[in-house]
Design a protein around this motif. Structure first.
Motif, PDB file in Angstrom:
ATOM      1  N   VAL A  53      -3.473   2.693  -3.610  1.00 54.16           N
ATOM      2  CA  VAL A  53      -2.756   3.979  -3.512  1.00 54.16           C
ATOM      3  C   VAL A  53      -3.664   5.035  -2.882  1.00 54.16           C
ATOM      4  N   PHE A  54      -3.206   5.579  -1.755  1.00 56.41           N
ATOM      5  CA  PHE A  54      -3.937   6.630  -1.043  1.00 56.41           C
ATOM      6  C   PHE A  54      -3.177   7.954  -1.211  1.00 56.41           C
ATOM      7  N   ALA A  55      -3.831   9.057  -0.883  1.00 60.81           N
ATOM      8  CA  ALA A  55      -3.125  10.345  -0.868  1.00 60.81           C
ATOM      9  C   ALA A  55      -3.718  11.190   0.258  1.00 60.81           C
ATOM     10  N   ALA A  56      -2.888  12.045   0.850  1.00 56.04           N
ATOM     11  CA  ALA A  56      -3.340  12.873   1.977  1.00 56.04           C
ATOM     12  C   ALA A  56      -2.568  14.180   2.036  1.00 56.04           C
ATOM     13  N   GLY A  57      -3.199  15.207   2.606  1.00 63.22           N
ATOM     14  CA  GLY A  57      -2.533  16.491   2.829  1.00 63.22           C
ATOM     15  C   GLY A  57      -2.671  17.429   1.636  1.00 63.22           C
ATOM     16  N   LEU A  69      -9.979   8.662   1.142  1.00 67.78           N
ATOM     17  CA  LEU A  69      -8.637   9.109   0.741  1.00 67.78           C
ATOM     18  C   LEU A  69      -7.934   8.119  -0.176  1.00 67.78           C
ATOM     19  N   LEU A  70      -8.742   7.313  -0.841  1.00 70.25           N
ATOM     20  CA  LEU A  70      -8.244   6.326  -1.794  1.00 70.25           C
ATOM     21  C   LEU A  70      -8.304   6.904  -3.209  1.00 70.25           C
ATOM     22  N   SER A 102      -6.506  19.115  -9.863  1.00 70.16           N
ATOM     23  CA  SER A 102      -5.572  20.123  -9.336  1.00 70.16           C
ATOM     24  C   SER A 102      -4.595  19.427  -8.406  1.00 70.16           C
ATOM     25  N   GLY A 103      -5.120  18.447  -7.653  1.00 71.34           N
ATOM     26  CA  GLY A 103      -4.286  17.599  -6.801  1.00 71.34           C
ATOM     27  C   GLY A 103      -4.620  16.145  -7.120  1.00 71.34           C
ATOM     28  N   ILE A 104      -4.124  15.235  -6.284  1.00 70.34           N
ATOM     29  CA  ILE A 104      -4.413  13.811  -6.514  1.00 70.34           C
ATOM     30  C   ILE A 104      -5.863  13.550  -6.113  1.00 70.34           C
ATOM     31  N   LEU A 105      -6.643  13.040  -7.037  1.00 70.02           N
ATOM     32  CA  LEU A 105      -8.074  12.852  -6.760  1.00 70.02           C
ATOM     33  C   LEU A 105      -8.287  11.635  -5.869  1.00 70.02           C
ATOM     34  N   VAL A 106      -8.883  11.868  -4.704  1.00 69.72           N
ATOM     35  CA  VAL A 106      -9.178  10.754  -3.795  1.00 69.72           C
ATOM     36  C   VAL A 106     -10.648  10.800  -3.399  1.00 69.72           C
ATOM     37  N   ASP A 107     -11.166   9.631  -3.020  1.00 74.33           N
ATOM     38  CA  ASP A 107     -12.558   9.584  -2.571  1.00 74.33           C
ATOM     39  C   ASP A 107     -12.640   9.917  -1.078  1.00 74.33           C
ATOM     40  N   GLU A 108     -13.799   9.686  -0.489  1.00 70.56           N
ATOM     41  CA  GLU A 108     -14.000  10.051   0.920  1.00 70.56           C
ATOM     42  C   GLU A 108     -13.224   9.149   1.890  1.00 70.56           C
ATOM     43  N   PHE A 146       0.858  -1.186   0.000  1.00 73.01           N
ATOM     44  CA  PHE A 146       0.000   0.000   0.000  1.00 73.01           C
ATOM     45  C   PHE A 146       0.893   1.235   0.000  1.00 73.01           C
ATOM     46  N   LEU A 147       0.446   2.230  -0.769  1.00 73.02           N
ATOM     47  CA  LEU A 147       1.214   3.472  -0.879  1.00 73.02           C
ATOM     48  C   LEU A 147       0.355   4.647  -0.437  1.00 73.02           C
ATOM     49  N   CYS A 148       0.947   5.566   0.329  1.00 77.39           N
ATOM     50  CA  CYS A 148       0.263   6.835   0.614  1.00 77.39           C
ATOM     51  C   CYS A 148       1.140   7.964   0.074  1.00 77.39           C
ATOM     52  N   VAL A 149       0.613   8.720  -0.858  1.00 78.61           N
ATOM     53  CA  VAL A 149       1.356   9.871  -1.391  1.00 78.61           C
ATOM     54  C   VAL A 149       1.014  11.084  -0.533  1.00 78.61           C
ATOM     55  N   ALA A 150       2.036  11.666   0.068  1.00 75.64           N
ATOM     56  CA  ALA A 150       1.837  12.830   0.955  1.00 75.64           C
ATOM     57  C   ALA A 150       2.931  13.844   0.663  1.00 75.64           C
ATOM     58  N   THR A 151       3.001  14.259  -0.597  1.00 75.96           N
ATOM     59  CA  THR A 151       4.126  15.084  -1.046  1.00 75.96           C
ATOM     60  C   THR A 151       3.864  16.591  -0.971  1.00 75.96           C
ATOM     61  N   GLY A 152       2.726  16.991  -0.411  1.00 72.66           N
ATOM     62  CA  GLY A 152       2.479  18.416  -0.182  1.00 72.66           C
ATOM     63  C   GLY A 152       2.499  19.241  -1.451  1.00 72.66           C
ATOM     64  N   GLY A 153       3.062  20.456  -1.350  1.00 73.81           N
ATOM     65  CA  GLY A 153       3.062  21.354  -2.505  1.00 73.81           C
ATOM     66  C   GLY A 153       4.412  22.003  -2.714  1.00 73.81           C
ATOM     67  N   LYS A 154       4.544  22.642  -3.862  1.00 72.65           N
ATOM     68  CA  LYS A 154       5.781  23.372  -4.206  1.00 72.65           C
ATOM     69  C   LYS A 154       5.390  24.768  -4.689  1.00 72.65           C
TER      70      LYS A 154
END
Ligand SMILES: Cc1cc2nc3c(=O)[nH]c(=O)nc-3n(C[C@H](O)[C@H](O)[C@H](O)COP(=O)(O)OP(=O)(O)OC[C@H]3O[C@@H](n4cnc5c(N)ncnc54)[C@H](O)[C@@H]3O)c2cc1C
Length: 334
Positions: A269-273, A262-263, A254-260, A100-108
């Motif tokens: 693959v999840f994403a957060a932040g 965070l998937l 605009s960002g990584i599209l996740v559902d409610e 399982f992967l969580c992408v939490a790379t924030g912004g630049k």
């Protein structure tokens, strides 16, 4: 079971800790491009102003990760995600696999067009190294130009003024990405800066920069002004750092599209932040909920869900940037 978390900001750390708590036997690894130990990004302006020493910056959330059985691999920048083979390729040539992967790379920071030909002439404000570079440069500068609309421009101008710099804040007032603070609050904070000697050029942009001798620069504004300075600080809002997902099959708006939950559209693959565009089930819309606390909340939830938690993300306004980390904006000293 191997849980991989990309990014060591508040979302990444919260995800790692939550996954660890849920699954005692899993391997939990954070991989980050940063070399510094996790730190409190909202306090960077205070490091510039001298109100905080860098030694006071470690993120308490990031303490004792090793003791909790969370491995942190630093100085590795993700170049590509190969979702088909559950692996990430890094710019140093290495790769990491995951279940399982969580992408939490924030912004630049977003670079203004007028600066794209002037690398070396400006300093961005995003990381701890950036803040230290700005502070060091301020020691041999008298006049600083701060560039950027919104909250970060405001904070950079405040910090440099507090340090005794003559500050000219070029605030293009462009349509916002994420609109982090209310217009009323921003107007009051801007007035406070003005009363404390910051020169504000509103509604104008940087058209070009001329490097006279590596120490002095002329900033040309779109309004036809020329500003001579010794430092240009780019403190723009941050765009989600997601370029490495190109070609991965993970959907990005605009960002990584996740559902409610965070998937993403890829089942492991999840994403957060700040990098995640989260579906709000109450408003039935996707949006990025910028901010430190919001990132922590999302990270925790994503970590739990990586380990099968099945928890629903409910956005409430307090999680959003309105509730700033640290002291209220208008109470920050000048
Ligand atoms: C100067 C400044 C002041 C701020 N002040 C406040 C404030 O007062 N209050 C508030 O709520 N918010 C504030 N913020 C915003 C806040 O810091 C962010 O909302 C928060 O850090 C988001 O957390 P995150 O974990 O999503 O991302 P981040 O904290 O940005 O962490 C992302 C991590 O991922 C890493 N990364 C990025 N790309 C890659 C890659 N390709 N490979 C490997 N690693 C990668 C980054 O280096 C970083 O370590 C401020 C931000 C800045 C820059």
């Amino acid at each position: 079971m191997r849980h991989l978390i990309l990014g060591s900001g508040p979302a990444g750390i919260a995800a790692a800790k939550a996954a660890r708590k849920m699954e005692k036997d899993a391997e939990v690894v954070i991989v980050t491009e940063e070399f510094a130990a996790p730190y409190l990004r909202p306090n960077l302006p205070d490091v510039i102003s001298g109100e905080k020493d860098p030694s006071a910056l470690p993120d308490p959330q990031g303490k004792d990760l090793a003791a909790a059985g969370i491995e942190v691999k630093s100085g590795k920048r993700a170049r590509r995600v190969d979702a088909g083979r559950n692996r990430i390729l890094f710019s140093d040539g290495s790769e990491e696999t995951y279940n399982f992967l969580c992408v939490a790379t924030g912004g630049k920071p977003i670079l203004p067009l007028g600066l794209t030909g002037s690398f070396g002439a400006f300093l961005s404000l995003n990381s701890l190294s950036d803040a230290l570079r700005i502070k060091a440069r301020a020691l041999r500068s008298d006049v600083s130009v701060v560039y950027g609309p919104g909250y970060l421009g405001l904070e950079a101008a405040r910090a440099l003024r507090k340090l005794g710099q003559q500050v000219i804040w070029v605030n293009p007032g462009l349509p916002r990405f994420g609109n982090p603070i209310s217009g009323e609050l921003e107007a009051k904070a801007t007035e406070k800066l003005r009363n404390n000697g910051v020169t504000i050029k509103e509604g104008t942009d940087i058209a070009d920069v001329l490097d006279l001798d590596g120490q002095t620069y002329i900033v040309y504004t779109t309004g036809g002004e020329e500003i001579r300075c010794q430092m240009i600080v780019v403190a723009t809002e941050r765009l989600p750092a997601v370029h490495f997902l190109e070609g991965s099959g993970v959907k990005v708006g605009s960002g990584i599209l996740v559902d409610e939950y965070l998937l993403t559209n890829v089942s492991n693959v999840f994403a957060a932040g700040d990098c995640a565009e989260v579906f709000d089930i109450n408003r039935r819309e996707s949006r990025i909920n910028f901010g430190w606390r919001s990132a922590m909340k999302q990270g925790q939830l994503a970590g739990e869900n990586m380990a099968g938690g099945g928890k629903l993300y409910i956005r409430n306004t307090e999680d959003y940037f309105g509730l700033l980390y640290g002291s209220p904006l208008l109470e920050r000293s000048l």
